[in-house]
Design a protein around this motif. Structure first.
Motif, mmCIF file in Angstrom:
data_model
loop_
_atom_site.group_PDB
_atom_site.id
_atom_site.type_symbol
_atom_site.label_atom_id
_atom_site.label_comp_id
_atom_site.label_asym_id
_atom_site.label_seq_id
_atom_site.Cartn_x
_atom_site.Cartn_y
_atom_site.Cartn_z
ATOM 1 N N UNK A 199 0.808 -1.216 0.000
ATOM 2 C CA UNK A 199 0.000 0.000 0.000
ATOM 3 C C UNK A 199 0.834 1.256 0.000
ATOM 4 N N UNK A 200 2.032 1.180 0.498
ATOM 5 C CA UNK A 200 2.900 2.359 0.575
ATOM 6 C C UNK A 200 3.670 2.593 -0.705
ATOM 7 N N UNK A 201 3.453 1.705 -1.715
ATOM 8 C CA UNK A 201 4.193 1.861 -2.969
ATOM 9 C C UNK A 201 3.240 1.789 -4.142
ATOM 10 N N UNK A 202 2.341 2.785 -4.312
ATOM 11 C CA UNK A 202 1.386 2.746 -5.427
ATOM 12 C C UNK A 202 2.067 2.885 -6.774
ATOM 13 N N UNK A 203 3.267 3.426 -6.769
ATOM 14 C CA UNK A 203 3.945 3.595 -8.051
ATOM 15 C C UNK A 203 4.267 2.269 -8.711
ATOM 16 N N UNK A 204 4.369 1.188 -7.918
ATOM 17 C CA UNK A 204 4.630 -0.118 -8.512
ATOM 18 C C UNK A 204 3.444 -0.555 -9.372
ATOM 19 N N UNK A 205 2.198 -0.368 -8.857
ATOM 20 C CA UNK A 205 1.025 -0.739 -9.652
ATOM 21 C C UNK A 205 0.937 0.121 -10.909
ATOM 22 N N UNK A 206 1.292 1.400 -10.751
ATOM 23 C CA UNK A 206 1.269 2.271 -11.920
ATOM 24 C C UNK A 206 2.263 1.797 -12.977
ATOM 25 N N UNK A 207 3.429 1.387 -12.529
ATOM 26 C CA UNK A 207 4.439 0.885 -13.463
ATOM 27 C C UNK A 207 3.976 -0.400 -14.131
ATOM 28 N N UNK A 208 3.318 -1.272 -13.361
ATOM 29 C CA UNK A 208 2.818 -2.509 -13.956
ATOM 30 C C UNK A 208 1.769 -2.201 -15.025
ATOM 31 N N UNK A 209 0.860 -1.278 -14.750
ATOM 32 C CA UNK A 209 -0.150 -0.907 -15.740
ATOM 33 C C UNK A 209 0.497 -0.300 -16.981
ATOM 34 N N UNK A 210 1.516 0.510 -16.771
ATOM 35 C CA UNK A 210 2.211 1.116 -17.911
ATOM 36 C C UNK A 210 2.883 0.051 -18.769
ATOM 37 N N UNK A 211 3.436 -0.943 -18.129
ATOM 38 C CA UNK A 211 4.071 -2.009 -18.894
ATOM 39 C C UNK A 211 3.042 -2.800 -19.700
ATOM 40 N N UNK A 212 1.888 -3.065 -19.091
ATOM 41 C CA UNK A 212 0.846 -3.782 -19.834
ATOM 42 C C UNK A 212 0.378 -2.963 -21.037
ATOM 43 N N UNK A 213 0.210 -1.650 -20.830
ATOM 44 C CA UNK A 213 -0.223 -0.790 -21.941
ATOM 45 C C UNK A 213 0.821 -0.750 -23.057
ATOM 46 N N UNK A 214 2.101 -0.711 -22.673
ATOM 47 C CA UNK A 214 3.174 -0.689 -23.668
ATOM 48 C C UNK A 214 3.198 -1.973 -24.469
ATOM 49 N N UNK A 215 2.983 -3.103 -23.814
ATOM 50 C CA UNK A 215 2.958 -4.380 -24.523
ATOM 51 C C UNK A 215 1.778 -4.452 -25.471
ATOM 52 N N UNK A 216 0.634 -3.939 -25.035
ATOM 53 C CA UNK A 216 -0.546 -3.963 -25.899
ATOM 54 C C UNK A 216 -0.324 -3.102 -27.131
ATOM 55 N N UNK A 217 0.298 -1.923 -26.956
ATOM 56 C CA UNK A 217 0.570 -1.060 -28.096
ATOM 57 C C UNK A 217 1.521 -1.718 -29.087
ATOM 58 N N UNK A 218 2.514 -2.417 -28.582
ATOM 59 C CA UNK A 218 3.451 -3.106 -29.474
ATOM 60 C C UNK A 218 2.751 -4.199 -30.253
ATOM 61 N N UNK A 219 1.872 -4.927 -29.583
ATOM 62 C CA UNK A 219 1.149 -6.002 -30.274
ATOM 63 C C UNK A 219 0.224 -5.430 -31.329
ATOM 64 N N UNK A 220 -0.447 -4.325 -31.016
ATOM 65 C CA UNK A 220 -1.348 -3.712 -31.987
ATOM 66 C C UNK A 220 -0.585 -3.216 -33.205
ATOM 67 N N UNK A 221 0.574 -2.626 -32.990
ATOM 68 C CA UNK A 221 1.378 -2.148 -34.125
ATOM 69 C C UNK A 221 1.790 -3.304 -35.012
ATOM 70 N N UNK A 222 2.171 -4.436 -34.402
ATOM 71 C CA UNK A 222 2.543 -5.612 -35.204
ATOM 72 C C UNK A 222 1.366 -6.127 -36.007
ATOM 73 N N UNK A 223 0.144 -6.105 -35.403
ATOM 74 C CA UNK A 223 -1.053 -6.592 -36.117
ATOM 75 C C UNK A 223 -1.396 -5.672 -37.282
#
Length: 753
Positions: free
Chosen positions: A690-714
């Motif tokens: 709970x004291x490190x919300x930036x970790x969840x934010x980083x995880x969400x950012x990584x998921x979004x980055x992976x999705x964007x890469x997959x969409x560009x490949x498609x």
């Protein structure tokens, strides 16, 4: 305009006209400078030769001689200093058979330069060619009188007298020459002349005068060879012996010893030759003995046995060591090797001599000694003392060596405990216990050290003097109260004597000291003593007291292991029983020694430890992870609970386990220079999520980055295959979801600036 009767037109007409070269191309036939020089040489006229003059009567001869003499005199007036012209003039007069005029020319030439050796030689040779013996003798007498240091004049004079058969005259000339003390060749020529006429006694007398005039090795060797060739080896040996006495200490005397040894080998006196080699090696300077060593080795290989060869080899090594110590007298490693060589050779006098020379090279500087320069040097003294005791078996000398060594060491600056201890041990081996105690007491009083106290205590303990041991420990701790090892050994001594209360008192006094060098060692020894005595309550109190002072994770782990383990079981014979036997005895006894009670107490310790580490030391994440790992292992091996309870306990501990993440941090050198970034492992505990919300934010950012890469490949695939666009979209969405799930469930990666 006219100048001095010459018009300007006349001047212009006299100057060469400038030639204009119209055709500047290369000629068909090229002429080299070599061809020009060769043609000039061929066209040159031959040298002019004067016609041959024929003299038909006395008048013409007189005119010719008069004309030639006038020419010679004219040349000499211009070049009076040129001696070659005088020599040609005299030679011409000699050809004319006018010897009176030739002598006059030579005399005039000598007036110009009476030190010209060729002039004297040619003058005397002219007289000798025409058999004017007295004239020649007169010339030689004048020459050797004026130039007595020119050996060639003496040789020529003596040769003339000997060719005339005037041996007495030649001997007289030699005697005149010997008064001038010529070099070796002059004396050798005189001796050879006497030997040609079998005058052996005269030659021997000349040799006696020779060695007195030139007392050199060359002269004495020639004298000895003369006696040997005369057939008397005894006289030759006497000459060599005289030479050794006369030339003792002279430079290059090694050549005389070599010749002497060669002479003895020729007369089959092998023992005499060996004695000469040994005498030479012992008396001549080591720097001059290289050839002597080589010849001695060759001699021993030819005539000697194994022992003789080894002696020569030892001598060669001794020579090498002497050279090295002469270059650097404080090269103690070389002295060690040198002393070891002499010890193996087995000559006590030489061993003592080398050791005395070695210990005489005290390390520099003498006014401000430093221990690091003495550390190698002091072993020379110790080796010397050990050799005197073990090999020479001389206790008096050994004691003297130790005494001198202890006097030499500057104890006010530094000391060497090893020397004191070895001196005391030597006295004990000599059954002089009082002397050993006196040495160690003096050492402790003047320069106390840990090793000195320990050695003294060990000696008294081995002798069974416990009261002395207690007094020594008291002195030891008075000298330095921070020595935890000394406190522990003192307490162990009391335990070994069965004085447990004394030991506890020593430990209590020790841990009460304000400063200790290794307090963890002292607490461990105290706890081990209580555990060995079977005092669980006292041990628990010690752990609690220790945890009040420090919260180190190793203390908690040791505390938990103590609570989980049964107390050691001591058998009737005083030995400790096995772990299985101790466990069975604890189960039989029941109560607080039962497994269930021990596990409850150990679990309580783990819980307290984890809670305290997380509250008081939140940054000690590695220690907390270590504690949880030990706690998990403990819960996995409990025996008092059922399988369900054990699994629940294990799961509860696992929930407390941290999660490893990779982070980056900036590295800065000691000079403040940025050295880049480095990765490190960090631990994220569940209570920190709970004291490190930036970790969840980083995880969400990584998921979004992976999705964007997959969409560009498609999209790229759809552009290439327009007929299969629906399939491409579906694949793109599927890849994006898959990558998002993987990143969401995997370990997070964070960067810490």
């Amino acid at each position: 305009m006219e100048t001095a009767g010459i018009s300007e037109r006349d001047i212009e007409s006299r100057l060469p006209r400038a030639t204009v070269v119209k055709n500047k191309s290369a000629a068909v036939r090229q002429i080299t400078s070599e061809q020009i020089v060769r043609e000039a040489k061929e066209l040159q006229e031959k040298d002019f030769k004067a016609p041959t003059q024929h003299i038909s009567n006395e008048a013409e001869l007189g005119e010719y001689r008069l004309r030639k003499r006038k020419e010679w005199e004219d040349v000499l007036r211009m070049k009076r200093w040129n001696l070659s012209i005088w020599a040609m003039y005299a030679s011409w007069e000699e050809q004319q058979k006018d010897f009176r005029r030739a002598r006059s020319v030579w005399e005039r030439c000598l007036d110009v330069d009476h030190r010209s050796i060729p002039t004297w030689l040619k003058y005397a040779e002219m007289e000798m060619r025409h058999r004017f013996v007295n004239h020649a003798r007169n010339v030689w007498d004048r020459a050797v009188t004026i130039l007595p240091r020119v050996d060639q004049l003496w040789y020529k004079y003596i040769h003339m007298e000997e060719m005339l058969g005037n041996v007495a005259g030649a001997r007289q000339v030699f005697e005149r020459w010997m008064k001038w003390e010529p070099d070796h060749n002059g004396w050798a020529a005189y001796i050879k002349m006497e030997l040609r006429y079998n005058e052996t006694e005269r030659a021997r007398g000349i040799y006696e005068r020779y060695v007195r005039c030139l007392p050199t090795i060359k002269a004495w060797v020639r004298y000895a060879k003369f006696e040997f060739q005369s057939g008397d080896p005894g006289k030759a040996r006497a000459v060599y012996e005289r030479a050794v006495q006369e030339l003792d200490g002279e430079n290059g005397i090694e050549g005389l010893f070599l010749k002497f040894a060669e002479f003895e080998e020729k007369v089959k006196e092998v023992d005499r030759a060996r004695a000469i080699y040994r005498y030479a090696l012992d008396h001549i300077p080591k720097a001059q003995a290289t050839e002597v060593y080589q010849r001695a080795i060759a001699f021993e290989k030819q005539h000697g046995d194994r022992g003789g060869i080894e002696d020569v080899i030892v001598g060669e090594r001794r020579f090498q060591y002497e050279e090295e110590v002469a270059k650097n007298p404080r090269n103690y490693d070389t002295w060690f090797d040198y002393c070891r060589l002499e010890e193996n050779a087995g000559d006590p006098d030489k061993v003592r001599e080398v050791y005395e020379r070695a210990i005489g090279n005290v390390p520099l500087p003498l006014d401000a000694p430093e221990k690091r320069f003495w550390q190698r040097y002091i072993y020379l003294w110790l080796n010397y003392a050990i050799w005197e005791e073990m090999e020479a078996e001389d206790p008096a000398r050994t004691r003297e060596v130790y005494r001198n060594c202890l006097k030499l060491i500057p104890h006010q600056v530094f000391t060497f405990a090893k020397v004191w201890i070895m001196a005391a041990q030597f006295e004990i081996r000599q059954h002089r216990l009082d002397a050993a105690r006196q040495i160690l007491g003096m050492a402790i009083g003047s320069c106390p050290k840990d090793k000195l106290f320990k050695a003294y205590i060990d000696i008294e303990y081995s002798l069974g003097n416990m009261d002395r041991c207690r007094k020594l420990y008291e002195k030891y701790l008075e000298w330095d109260t921070t020595r935890c090892a000394a406190w522990a050994r003192f307490a162990e001594l009391e335990c070994s004597l069965g004085e447990i209360d004394r030991a506890r008192g020593i430990y209590e006094l020790a841990i009460a000291q304000p400063q200790l060098d290794m307090p963890e060692l002292l607490w461990k020894a105290y706890i081990d003593m209580e555990v060995g005595e079977g005092q669980r309550g006292a041990t628990r109190k010690l752990y609690e007291r220790l945890l009040e002072r420090t919260g180190h994770v190793k203390v908690w782990l040791s505390y938990a292991a103590f609570e989980a383990s049964p107390l050691p079981l001591i058998l009737e014979d005083g030995t400790e029983a096995s772990a299985e036997a101790a466990t069975e005895a604890a189960e039989a006894a029941g109560g607080e020694e039962a497994a269930a009670a021990r596990e409850v107490r150990a679990r309580s310790v783990y819980e307290r430890a984890f809670r305290r580490l997380r509250q008081t030391q939140p940054d000690a994440k590695e220690e907390a992870a270590m504690l949880l790992e030990s706690w998990l292992d403990f819960e996995s091996h409990t025996v008092s609970r059922s399988e369900e309870e054990r699994a629940a306990s294990v799961e509860a501990v696992k929930k407390k386990q941290p999660r490893q993440v990779k982070r980056k941090r900036r590295v800065v050198t000691e000079g403040g220079v940025d050295a880049g970034m480095e990765e490190y492992l960090d631990y994220i505990f569940p209570d920190e999520a709970g004291a490190a919300p930036n970790l969840k934010l980083l995880e969400a950012a990584q998921r979004w980055k992976a999705a964007q890469a997959a969409a560009a490949a498609a999209n790229s695939n759809a552009a290439a295959h327009s007929n299969s666009a629906p399939n491409g979209d579906a694949n793109a969405n599927g890849d994006a979801n898959a990558n998002g799930d993987v990143n969401a469930s995997g370990n997070a990666t964070d960067e810490d600036d």
